[in-house]
Design a protein around this motif. Structure first.
Motif, PDB file in Angstrom:
ATOM      1  N   VAL A   6      22.036  -0.420  24.817  1.00 38.42           N
ATOM      2  CA  VAL A   6      23.416  -1.129  24.595  1.00 38.42           C
ATOM      3  C   VAL A   6      24.387  -0.341  25.329  1.00 38.42           C
ATOM      4  O   VAL A   6      24.120   0.827  25.711  1.00 38.42           O
ATOM      5  N   ILE A   7      25.525  -0.909  25.641  1.00 40.45           N
ATOM      6  CA  ILE A   7      26.458  -0.382  26.373  1.00 40.45           C
ATOM      7  C   ILE A   7      27.403   0.675  25.373  1.00 40.45           C
ATOM      8  O   ILE A   7      27.717   0.106  24.128  1.00 40.45           O
ATOM      9  N   VAL A   8      27.673   1.946  25.531  1.00 39.57           N
ATOM     10  CA  VAL A   8      28.468   2.821  24.814  1.00 39.57           C
ATOM     11  C   VAL A   8      29.647   3.016  25.474  1.00 39.57           C
ATOM     12  O   VAL A   8      30.481   3.882  24.784  1.00 39.57           O
ATOM     13  N   HIS A   9      29.999   3.117  26.859  1.00 41.67           N
ATOM     14  CA  HIS A   9      31.024   3.682  27.364  1.00 41.67           C
ATOM     15  C   HIS A   9      31.212   2.912  28.764  1.00 41.67           C
ATOM     16  O   HIS A   9      30.226   2.740  29.459  1.00 41.67           O
ATOM     17  N   TYR A  10      32.398   2.330  29.190  1.00 43.32           N
ATOM     18  CA  TYR A  10      32.740   2.102  30.557  1.00 43.32           C
ATOM     19  C   TYR A  10      33.888   3.110  30.846  1.00 43.32           C
ATOM     20  O   TYR A  10      34.625   3.358  30.263  1.00 43.32           O
ATOM     21  N   ASP A  11      33.722   3.355  32.156  1.00 43.88           N
ATOM     22  CA  ASP A  11      34.922   3.777  33.017  1.00 43.88           C
ATOM     23  C   ASP A  11      35.341   3.005  34.263  1.00 43.88           C
ATOM     24  O   ASP A  11      34.255   3.081  34.971  1.00 43.88           O
TER      25      ASP A  11
ATOM     26  N   VAL B  81      30.439  -8.969  46.088  1.00 47.16           N
ATOM     27  CA  VAL B  81      29.186  -8.786  45.545  1.00 47.16           C
ATOM     28  C   VAL B  81      29.609  -7.595  44.412  1.00 47.16           C
ATOM     29  O   VAL B  81      30.226  -6.809  44.784  1.00 47.16           O
ATOM     30  N   VAL B  82      28.310  -7.588  43.501  1.00 43.70           N
ATOM     31  CA  VAL B  82      28.523  -6.597  42.769  1.00 43.70           C
ATOM     32  C   VAL B  82      27.200  -5.754  42.803  1.00 43.70           C
ATOM     33  O   VAL B  82      26.153  -6.214  42.988  1.00 43.70           O
ATOM     34  N   LYS B  83      27.199  -4.562  42.954  1.00 45.31           N
ATOM     35  CA  LYS B  83      26.168  -3.572  43.376  1.00 45.31           C
ATOM     36  C   LYS B  83      25.812  -2.800  42.265  1.00 45.31           C
ATOM     37  O   LYS B  83      26.831  -2.064  41.812  1.00 45.31           O
ATOM     38  N   THR B  84      24.477  -2.218  41.751  1.00 42.40           N
ATOM     39  CA  THR B  84      24.299  -1.677  40.522  1.00 42.40           C
ATOM     40  C   THR B  84      23.208  -0.878  41.011  1.00 42.40           C
ATOM     41  O   THR B  84      22.222  -1.153  41.534  1.00 42.40           O
ATOM     42  N   LYS B  85      23.468   0.393  39.982  1.00 41.69           N
ATOM     43  CA  LYS B  85      22.282   1.504  40.361  1.00 41.69           C
ATOM     44  C   LYS B  85      22.402   2.097  38.953  1.00 41.69           C
ATOM     45  O   LYS B  85      23.408   2.785  38.766  1.00 41.69           O
ATOM     46  N   ILE B  86      21.203   2.623  38.374  1.00 40.58           N
ATOM     47  CA  ILE B  86      20.871   3.581  37.466  1.00 40.58           C
ATOM     48  C   ILE B  86      20.871   5.026  38.262  1.00 40.58           C
ATOM     49  O   ILE B  86      19.602   5.035  38.988  1.00 40.58           O
TER      50      ILE B  86
ATOM     51  N   GLU C 198      20.820   7.996  36.617  1.00 41.92           N
ATOM     52  CA  GLU C 198      20.566   9.208  35.784  1.00 41.92           C
ATOM     53  C   GLU C 198      19.791   8.611  34.587  1.00 41.92           C
ATOM     54  O   GLU C 198      20.377   7.674  34.143  1.00 41.92           O
ATOM     55  N   ILE C 199      18.640   9.172  34.227  1.00 41.60           N
ATOM     56  CA  ILE C 199      18.073   8.713  32.819  1.00 41.60           C
ATOM     57  C   ILE C 199      18.065  10.039  32.073  1.00 41.60           C
ATOM     58  O   ILE C 199      17.377  11.001  32.514  1.00 41.60           O
ATOM     59  N   GLY C 200      18.752  10.061  30.875  1.00 44.43           N
ATOM     60  CA  GLY C 200      18.411  11.093  29.728  1.00 44.43           C
ATOM     61  C   GLY C 200      17.281  10.608  28.903  1.00 44.43           C
ATOM     62  O   GLY C 200      16.749   9.750  28.968  1.00 44.43           O
ATOM     63  N   ASN C 201      17.319  11.489  27.677  1.00 41.24           N
ATOM     64  CA  ASN C 201      16.593  11.172  26.703  1.00 41.24           C
ATOM     65  C   ASN C 201      16.902  10.163  25.950  1.00 41.24           C
ATOM     66  O   ASN C 201      16.345   9.009  25.678  1.00 41.24           O
ATOM     67  N   LYS C 202      18.252   9.803  25.517  1.00 44.10           N
ATOM     68  CA  LYS C 202      18.762   8.561  24.868  1.00 44.10           C
ATOM     69  C   LYS C 202      19.486   7.726  25.739  1.00 44.10           C
ATOM     70  O   LYS C 202      20.230   6.862  25.237  1.00 44.10           O
ATOM     71  N   SER C 203      19.944   8.153  26.853  1.00 44.16           N
ATOM     72  CA  SER C 203      21.019   7.501  27.562  1.00 44.16           C
ATOM     73  C   SER C 203      20.633   7.107  29.121  1.00 44.16           C
ATOM     74  O   SER C 203      20.078   7.707  29.780  1.00 44.16           O
ATOM     75  N   LEU C 204      21.237   6.143  29.597  1.00 39.24           N
ATOM     76  CA  LEU C 204      21.315   5.759  31.246  1.00 39.24           C
ATOM     77  C   LEU C 204      22.641   5.902  31.799  1.00 39.24           C
ATOM     78  O   LEU C 204      23.469   5.412  30.807  1.00 39.24           O
ATOM     79  N   LYS C 205      22.867   6.156  32.893  1.00 35.22           N
ATOM     80  CA  LYS C 205      23.974   6.230  33.581  1.00 35.22           C
ATOM     81  C   LYS C 205      24.063   5.352  34.735  1.00 35.22           C
ATOM     82  O   LYS C 205      23.104   5.336  35.562  1.00 35.22           O
ATOM     83  N   VAL C 206      25.098   4.370  34.714  1.00 37.05           N
ATOM     84  CA  VAL C 206      24.925   3.528  35.650  1.00 37.05           C
ATOM     85  C   VAL C 206      26.096   3.410  36.496  1.00 37.05           C
ATOM     86  O   VAL C 206      27.326   3.579  35.951  1.00 37.05           O
ATOM     87  N   ILE C 207      26.017   3.128  37.762  1.00 40.65           N
ATOM     88  CA  ILE C 207      27.302   2.990  38.678  1.00 40.65           C
ATOM     89  C   ILE C 207      27.238   1.768  39.440  1.00 40.65           C
ATOM     90  O   ILE C 207      26.160   1.099  39.855  1.00 40.65           O
ATOM     91  N   GLN C 208      28.321   1.124  39.259  1.00 42.60           N
ATOM     92  CA  GLN C 208      28.691  -0.297  40.072  1.00 42.60           C
ATOM     93  C   GLN C 208      29.753  -0.224  40.694  1.00 42.60           C
ATOM     94  O   GLN C 208      30.864   0.419  40.649  1.00 42.60           O
TER      95      GLN C 208
ATOM     96  N   THR D  43      29.002   3.291  33.711  1.00 44.07           N
ATOM     97  CA  THR D  43      28.593   2.756  32.434  1.00 44.07           C
ATOM     98  C   THR D  43      27.560   3.771  31.893  1.00 44.07           C
ATOM     99  O   THR D  43      26.704   4.036  32.496  1.00 44.07           O
ATOM    100  N   VAL D  44      27.602   4.091  30.608  1.00 41.73           N
ATOM    101  CA  VAL D  44      26.570   4.725  29.577  1.00 41.73           C
ATOM    102  C   VAL D  44      26.029   3.675  28.795  1.00 41.73           C
ATOM    103  O   VAL D  44      26.698   3.075  28.084  1.00 41.73           O
ATOM    104  N   MET D  45      24.726   3.733  28.840  1.00 40.19           N
ATOM    105  CA  MET D  45      23.961   2.805  28.128  1.00 40.19           C
ATOM    106  C   MET D  45      23.039   3.699  27.147  1.00 40.19           C
ATOM    107  O   MET D  45      22.438   4.517  27.874  1.00 40.19           O
ATOM    108  N   CYS D  46      22.915   3.430  25.879  1.00 40.80           N
ATOM    109  CA  CYS D  46      21.924   4.109  25.162  1.00 40.80           C
ATOM    110  C   CYS D  46      20.849   3.313  24.325  1.00 40.80           C
ATOM    111  O   CYS D  46      21.038   2.209  24.130  1.00 40.80           O
TER     112      CYS D  46
END
Length: 143
Positions: free
Chosen positions: A60-65, A79-84, A86-96, A112-115
């Protein structure tokens, strides 16, 4: 994070609709968040290789900036470009980025941070090994 150093593996065209335009004649900032969400959906479908049932998903999404640099107008090709990145233990960091394909200008960015999330217990969980492996393969990360 420096945008110049990011190599995006995923890009999807955005269709700008009449309802997206506000009284100033440009795409409303809140609508741009829906473009970023669309990009994330298509990104995860590409990573997994199938349509995802988000009602049973374990992230799920937990933070937008979001930063807005230039207005988007109805005639722009976006166009929207997307990339993860960083992958942590409980979270993913996404840049778009939302980018004009004709000028190359970045119109806005979203981090975006997703957990990991268990919908049955309504609690955070580690990112599953399945997601981790699929993302690492798609983004060519080293485990």
């Amino acid at each position: 994070m420096e945008l110049d150093n990011i190599e995006f593996n995923h890009s999807v065209d955005i269709q700008i609709r009449f309802n997206d335009i506000d009284v100033l004649g440009h795409v409303n900032n809140t609508v741009q968040l829906t473009y970023f969400d669309f990009g994330k959906v298509k990104y995860f479908e590409a990573v997994k290789g199938e349509i995802i049932n988000w009602g049973t998903s374990d992230i799920v999404i937990v933070h937008y900036d979001t930063d807005f640099y230039e207005p988007i107008f109805s005639g722009n090709k976006i166009v929207v470009k997307t990339k993860i990145y960083e992958i942590g233990n409980k979270s993913l960091k996404v840049i778009q980025v939302l980018q004009d394909t004709e000028t190359g200008h970045i119109k806005s960015t979203c981090r975006t941070v997703m957990c990991g999330f268990d919908i049955k217990t309504n609690t955070g969980i580690p990112i599953s090994d399945e997601w981790r492996a699929m993302i690492q393969k798609y983004e060519n990360f080293r485990p």
